[in-house]
Design an enzyme around this catalytic site. Structure first.
Site, PDB file in Angstrom:
ATOM      1  N   ARG A   1      74.572  14.615  23.798  1.00  0.00           N
ATOM      2  CA  ARG A   1      73.485  15.202  23.031  1.00  0.00           C
ATOM      3  C   ARG A   1      72.214  14.199  23.112  1.00  0.00           C
ATOM      4  NH1 ARG A   1      77.587  17.200  21.130  1.00  0.00           N
ATOM      5  NH2 ARG A   1      78.455  15.218  21.647  1.00  0.00           N
ATOM      6  N   THR A   2      72.423  12.815  22.909  1.00  0.00           N
ATOM      7  CA  THR A   2      71.160  12.106  22.675  1.00  0.00           C
ATOM      8  C   THR A   2      70.516  11.946  24.137  1.00  0.00           C
ATOM      9  OG1 THR A   2      72.299  10.749  21.127  1.00  0.00           O
ATOM     10  CG2 THR A   2      70.425   9.674  22.105  1.00  0.00           C
TER      11      THR A   2
ATOM     12  N   LYS B   1      76.571  -5.457  38.594  1.00  0.00           N
ATOM     13  CA  LYS B   1      76.489  -6.694  39.378  1.00  0.00           C
ATOM     14  C   LYS B   1      75.909  -7.798  38.680  1.00  0.00           C
ATOM     15  CE  LYS B   1      74.105  -3.720  42.906  1.00  0.00           C
ATOM     16  NZ  LYS B   1      72.632  -3.544  43.256  1.00  0.00           N
TER      17      LYS B   1
ATOM     18  N   ARG C   1      70.811   3.311  25.294  1.00  0.00           N
ATOM     19  CA  ARG C   1      72.047   3.315  24.592  1.00  0.00           C
ATOM     20  C   ARG C   1      72.908   2.304  25.111  1.00  0.00           C
ATOM     21  NH1 ARG C   1      75.759   8.168  22.561  1.00  0.00           N
ATOM     22  NH2 ARG C   1      74.093   8.120  21.261  1.00  0.00           N
TER      23      ARG C   1
ATOM     24  N   HIS D   1      71.496   4.184  14.792  1.00  0.00           N
ATOM     25  CA  HIS D   1      71.152   5.396  15.637  1.00  0.00           C
ATOM     26  C   HIS D   1      70.105   6.039  15.130  1.00  0.00           C
ATOM     27  CE1 HIS D   1      71.561   8.483  18.625  1.00  0.00           C
ATOM     28  NE2 HIS D   1      72.837   8.595  18.540  1.00  0.00           N
TER      29      HIS D   1
HETATM   30  N1   CP Z   1      75.193  12.410  18.140  1.00  0.00           N
HETATM   31  C1   CP Z   1      75.307  11.663  19.337  1.00  0.00           C
HETATM   32  O1   CP Z   1      74.854  10.543  19.508  1.00  0.00           O
HETATM   33  O2   CP Z   1      76.033  12.453  20.296  1.00  0.00           O
HETATM   34  P1   CP Z   1      76.075  11.710  21.739  1.00  0.00           P
HETATM   35  O3   CP Z   1      76.969  10.676  21.825  1.00  0.00           O
HETATM   36  O4   CP Z   1      76.798  13.048  22.666  1.00  0.00           O
HETATM   37  O5   CP Z   1      74.838  11.415  22.295  1.00  0.00           O
END
Ligand code: CP
Length: 306
Positions: A51-52, A80, A101, A129
């Site tokens: 999703r993100t 590396k 991320r 998050h």
């Molecule tokens: N909600 C969320 O962060 O989903 P993903 O891990 O799929 O990005």
């Protein structure tokens, strides 16, 4: 340079403004289709995501911009031994804004110190998050037409669930929000969050292990997955993973206007039989993620050019 590392980087006014922009994008998408023409977003995902990452990428495309990036550390020069700092300085030469991320808590803030372009934390370890929280706030605002005066139940892995930590921090800033924290004893929210956010700000909260007893008073039920990847041993995960499974029967005493949210991915914690209940709003939440990320990209790019 403006970054988004923690939801507290945004004032309540700014959150309200971004929610208003996201709602306007939903109503008038054509007006935004060229706002980022000529701009590039880099998505640097050192940890898995559906999703993100994809909502960031869809957001940039729908703003008329382009996207570069990678979806796993192994396909970047991190494999590396390249440092986060060097990666960020390199990517800043190619992109106007970065969504990142990383499994290490604090990696995005380190990146932001070295970056010449805005950095967005798209999830760091079990820590924060913030863009999921913006998604959650837009969803709650659209469902309830308010972000104050409500009882929010958070259920599942409240220890490692970074979306929970960011959401509690954000919603503590709105009037008369009460939290019901539902988890096994081993997966309660971290003590620092309890002391620095809830106790310090006099926020009403209760901790319980009993989802069904808590159900009747909830306006929002925010279910979460037990975070297997953050456990130190598989035995503990196996023991705790099915602590809560939401079924239609468990919703019998819930309010008729309850909103059931989940940041997703789901494993077992919400039965698929719940998906047909009109109170299940987690797939609407997924859609909202793209719109609020469009609003965020617009805001950070505008501020970086000011
Ligand atoms: N909600 C969320 O962060 O989903 P993903 O891990 O799929 O990005």
């Amino acid at each position: 340079m403006r970054h988004l590392i923690d939801i507290m980087n945004l004032s309540v006014n700014e959150i309200d403004e971004m929610i208003a922009v996201a709602k306007d994008i939903i109503a008038n998408p054509g007006e935004y289709s060229e706002k980022c023409k000529g701009k590039k977003l880099a998505t640097l995902f050192f940890e898995p995501s559906t999703r993100t990452r994809l909502s960031f990428e869809a957001a940039m495309y729908e703003l008329g911009g382009n996207v570069i990036g990678f979806s796993e550390a192994q396909s970047s020069s991190a494999a590396k031994g390249e440092s986060v700092a060097d990666t960020i300085k390199t990517v800043g030469a190619y992109a106007d804004i970065i969504a990142m991320r990383h499994p290490k808590e604090g990696a995005p803030v380190v990146a932001s110190y070295k970056s010449d372009v805005p950095v967005i934390n798209a999830g760091d370890g079990g820590h924060n998050h913030p863009t999921q929280t913006l998604t959650d706030l837009l969803t709650i605002s659209r469902e309830k037409n308010r972000l104050d005066n409500m009882t929010v139940g958070l259920c599942g892995d409240l220890k490692f669930g970074r979306t929970v930590h960011s959401l509690i921090t954000a919603m503590s800033r709105f009037e008369k929000v009460k939290f019901v924290l539902i988890s096994p004893d081993e997966l309660r929210i971290p003590e620092y969050l309890k002391q620095e956010v809830l106790v310090k700000n006099n926020i009403e909260y209760v901790e319980t292990t009993d989802l069904e007893a808590a159900m009747p008073e909830l306006d929002i039920l925010y279910m979460t997955r037990v975070q297997r990847e953050r456990f130190f041993n598989e035995q503990d995960y196996m023991r705790l993973k099915d602590s809560y499974i939401l079924t239609p029967e468990k919703l019998e005493n819930a309010k008729t206007d309850l909103s059931i949210l989940h940041p997703l991915p789901r494993v077992n914690e919400i039965s698929v039989a719940v998906d047909d209940d009109p109170r299940a709003r987690y797939f609407q939440q997924v859609k909202n993620g793209k719109y609020i990320r469009m609003a965020l990209i617009l805001k950070l790019l505008a501020e970086s050019q000011a």
